[in-house]
Write a protein that holds these residues in place. Structure first.
Motif, PDB file in Angstrom:
ATOM      1  N   ILE A 178      53.003 -10.775  -6.099  1.00  0.00           N
ATOM      2  CA  ILE A 178      52.203 -11.678  -5.280  1.00  0.00           C
ATOM      3  C   ILE A 178      53.150 -12.731  -4.706  1.00  0.00           C
ATOM      4  CG2 ILE A 178      50.402 -13.422  -5.291  1.00  0.00           C
ATOM      5  CD1 ILE A 178      49.049 -11.883  -7.493  1.00  0.00           C
ATOM      6  N   ALA A 179      53.062 -12.935  -3.393  1.00  0.00           N
ATOM      7  CA  ALA A 179      53.948 -13.900  -2.738  1.00  0.00           C
ATOM      8  C   ALA A 179      53.118 -14.862  -1.892  1.00  0.00           C
ATOM      9  CB  ALA A 179      54.959 -13.180  -1.855  1.00  0.00           C
ATOM     10  N   ARG A 180      53.503 -16.115  -1.913  1.00  0.00           N
ATOM     11  CA  ARG A 180      52.855 -17.133  -1.085  1.00  0.00           C
ATOM     12  C   ARG A 180      53.888 -17.675  -0.102  1.00  0.00           C
ATOM     13  NH1 ARG A 180      48.568 -21.394  -2.120  1.00  0.00           N
ATOM     14  NH2 ARG A 180      49.016 -22.921  -0.511  1.00  0.00           N
ATOM     15  N   CYS A 181      53.575 -17.570   1.179  1.00  0.00           N
ATOM     16  CA  CYS A 181      54.491 -18.044   2.217  1.00  0.00           C
ATOM     17  C   CYS A 181      54.501 -19.559   2.278  1.00  0.00           C
ATOM     18  CB  CYS A 181      54.076 -17.492   3.576  1.00  0.00           C
ATOM     19  SG  CYS A 181      54.238 -15.719   3.706  1.00  0.00           S
ATOM     20  N   LEU A 182      55.648 -20.099   2.606  1.00  0.00           N
ATOM     21  CA  LEU A 182      55.779 -21.544   2.751  1.00  0.00           C
ATOM     22  C   LEU A 182      55.078 -22.030   4.024  1.00  0.00           C
ATOM     23  CD1 LEU A 182      57.054 -24.093   1.552  1.00  0.00           C
ATOM     24  CD2 LEU A 182      59.079 -23.619   2.917  1.00  0.00           C
ATOM     25  N   ARG A 183      55.207 -21.262   5.102  1.00  0.00           N
ATOM     26  CA  ARG A 183      54.582 -21.639   6.370  1.00  0.00           C
ATOM     27  C   ARG A 183      53.412 -20.699   6.684  1.00  0.00           C
ATOM     28  NH1 ARG A 183      59.859 -22.436   6.799  1.00  0.00           N
ATOM     29  NH2 ARG A 183      60.319 -20.337   7.480  1.00  0.00           N
ATOM     30  N   PHE A 184      52.314 -21.280   7.132  1.00  0.00           N
ATOM     31  CA  PHE A 184      51.118 -20.503   7.456  1.00  0.00           C
ATOM     32  C   PHE A 184      51.395 -19.502   8.574  1.00  0.00           C
ATOM     33  CE2 PHE A 184      47.033 -19.906   9.642  1.00  0.00           C
ATOM     34  CZ  PHE A 184      46.303 -19.383   8.585  1.00  0.00           C
ATOM     35  N   LYS A 185      52.225 -19.864   9.515  1.00  0.00           N
ATOM     36  CA  LYS A 185      52.548 -18.970  10.639  1.00  0.00           C
ATOM     37  C   LYS A 185      53.222 -17.688  10.132  1.00  0.00           C
ATOM     38  CE  LYS A 185      52.663 -18.194  15.035  1.00  0.00           C
ATOM     39  NZ  LYS A 185      51.445 -17.863  15.735  1.00  0.00           N
ATOM     40  N   ASP A 186      54.079 -17.797   9.123  1.00  0.00           N
ATOM     41  CA  ASP A 186      54.691 -16.609   8.522  1.00  0.00           C
ATOM     42  C   ASP A 186      53.620 -15.716   7.901  1.00  0.00           C
ATOM     43  OD1 ASP A 186      57.241 -17.391   9.235  1.00  0.00           O
ATOM     44  OD2 ASP A 186      57.677 -18.305   7.289  1.00  0.00           O
ATOM     45  N   GLN A 187      52.667 -16.330   7.227  1.00  0.00           N
ATOM     46  CA  GLN A 187      51.584 -15.572   6.600  1.00  0.00           C
ATOM     47  C   GLN A 187      50.767 -14.827   7.651  1.00  0.00           C
ATOM     48  OE1 GLN A 187      49.141 -17.740   3.794  1.00  0.00           O
ATOM     49  NE2 GLN A 187      47.350 -16.592   4.431  1.00  0.00           N
ATOM     50  N   MET A 192      63.918 -15.116  -8.224  1.00  0.00           N
ATOM     51  CA  MET A 192      64.769 -14.790  -7.093  1.00  0.00           C
ATOM     52  C   MET A 192      64.761 -13.288  -6.813  1.00  0.00           C
ATOM     53  SD  MET A 192      66.554 -16.192  -4.835  1.00  0.00           S
ATOM     54  CE  MET A 192      68.079 -16.514  -4.094  1.00  0.00           C
ATOM     55  N   ALA A 193      64.762 -12.451  -7.847  1.00  0.00           N
ATOM     56  CA  ALA A 193      64.773 -11.010  -7.647  1.00  0.00           C
ATOM     57  C   ALA A 193      63.484 -10.530  -6.989  1.00  0.00           C
ATOM     58  CB  ALA A 193      64.988 -10.291  -8.971  1.00  0.00           C
ATOM     59  N   SER A 194      62.355 -11.141  -7.353  1.00  0.00           N
ATOM     60  CA  SER A 194      61.078 -10.762  -6.749  1.00  0.00           C
ATOM     61  C   SER A 194      61.063 -11.074  -5.262  1.00  0.00           C
ATOM     62  CB  SER A 194      59.929 -11.499  -7.438  1.00  0.00           C
ATOM     63  OG  SER A 194      59.860 -11.148  -8.791  1.00  0.00           O
ATOM     64  N   GLU A 195      61.708 -12.159  -4.870  1.00  0.00           N
ATOM     65  CA  GLU A 195      61.770 -12.514  -3.454  1.00  0.00           C
ATOM     66  C   GLU A 195      62.601 -11.490  -2.681  1.00  0.00           C
ATOM     67  OE1 GLU A 195      63.042 -16.250  -0.602  1.00  0.00           O
ATOM     68  OE2 GLU A 195      62.723 -16.587  -2.731  1.00  0.00           O
ATOM     69  N   VAL A 196      63.679 -11.035  -3.258  1.00  0.00           N
ATOM     70  CA  VAL A 196      64.520 -10.024  -2.611  1.00  0.00           C
ATOM     71  C   VAL A 196      63.744  -8.717  -2.460  1.00  0.00           C
ATOM     72  CG1 VAL A 196      66.609  -8.643  -2.859  1.00  0.00           C
ATOM     73  CG2 VAL A 196      66.655 -11.077  -3.410  1.00  0.00           C
ATOM     74  N   VAL A 197      63.026  -8.325  -3.496  1.00  0.00           N
ATOM     75  CA  VAL A 197      62.218  -7.103  -3.448  1.00  0.00           C
ATOM     76  C   VAL A 197      61.141  -7.230  -2.375  1.00  0.00           C
ATOM     77  CG1 VAL A 197      60.566  -5.693  -4.749  1.00  0.00           C
ATOM     78  CG2 VAL A 197      62.662  -6.471  -5.842  1.00  0.00           C
ATOM     79  N   SER A 198      60.508  -8.399  -2.288  1.00  0.00           N
ATOM     80  CA  SER A 198      59.467  -8.629  -1.282  1.00  0.00           C
ATOM     81  C   SER A 198      60.023  -8.511   0.125  1.00  0.00           C
ATOM     82  CB  SER A 198      58.846 -10.009  -1.465  1.00  0.00           C
ATOM     83  OG  SER A 198      58.231 -10.109  -2.716  1.00  0.00           O
ATOM     84  N   HIS A 202      55.582 -14.016  -7.627  1.00  0.00           N
ATOM     85  CA  HIS A 202      55.337 -13.676  -9.029  1.00  0.00           C
ATOM     86  C   HIS A 202      55.160 -12.178  -9.195  1.00  0.00           C
ATOM     87  CE1 HIS A 202      54.520 -17.859 -10.110  1.00  0.00           C
ATOM     88  NE2 HIS A 202      53.769 -17.940  -9.040  1.00  0.00           N
ATOM     89  N   CYS A 203      55.616 -11.661 -10.333  1.00  0.00           N
ATOM     90  CA  CYS A 203      55.290 -10.304 -10.757  1.00  0.00           C
ATOM     91  C   CYS A 203      54.005 -10.381 -11.575  1.00  0.00           C
ATOM     92  CB  CYS A 203      56.390  -9.712 -11.615  1.00  0.00           C
ATOM     93  SG  CYS A 203      57.888  -9.369 -10.712  1.00  0.00           S
ATOM     94  N   VAL A 204      53.102  -9.437 -11.322  1.00  0.00           N
ATOM     95  CA  VAL A 204      51.814  -9.431 -11.998  1.00  0.00           C
ATOM     96  C   VAL A 204      51.846  -8.391 -13.117  1.00  0.00           C
ATOM     97  CG1 VAL A 204      49.340  -9.077 -11.678  1.00  0.00           C
ATOM     98  CG2 VAL A 204      50.692 -10.085  -9.854  1.00  0.00           C
ATOM     99  N   SER A 205      51.256  -8.715 -14.228  1.00  0.00           N
ATOM    100  CA  SER A 205      51.107  -7.877 -15.419  1.00  0.00           C
ATOM    101  C   SER A 205      52.442  -7.681 -16.146  1.00  0.00           C
ATOM    102  CB  SER A 205      50.479  -6.526 -15.085  1.00  0.00           C
ATOM    103  OG  SER A 205      51.400  -5.684 -14.439  1.00  0.00           O
ATOM    104  N   LYS A 206      52.323  -7.164 -17.324  1.00  0.00           N
ATOM    105  CA  LYS A 206      53.517  -6.906 -18.126  1.00  0.00           C
ATOM    106  C   LYS A 206      54.049  -5.513 -17.826  1.00  0.00           C
ATOM    107  CE  LYS A 206      52.292  -9.967 -21.845  1.00  0.00           C
ATOM    108  NZ  LYS A 206      52.141 -10.156 -23.267  1.00  0.00           N
TER     109      LYS A 206
END
Length: 67
Positions: A45-54, A1-7, A29-33
């Protein structure tokens, strides 16, 4: 949830995208340690739910770098 807010905060401030509350992410997702020796932020790295958003995000990124 925090990564989504940052994005969404990044999208608003850096790409000047309004109404990010309507963009839904399928996965974020956060990448690497986290390196304790440096204060360098981790990549997200974020993947959009809808292609139009992407498509809209890619278009906003392309126009912001073209300036």
């Amino acid at each position: 949830m925090a990564s989504e807010v940052v994005s969404k905060t990044f999208l608003e401030k850096e790409l000047n995208i309004e109404n990010t509350q309507y963009i839904d992410f399928q996965r974020v997702h956060c990448v690497s340690k986290r390196d304790q020796n440096t204060r360098k932020p981790r990549a997200i790295i974020a993947r959009c739910l809808r292609f139009k958003d992407q498509e809209n995000l890619f278009l906003a990124e392309a126009t912001s770098t073209a300036r």
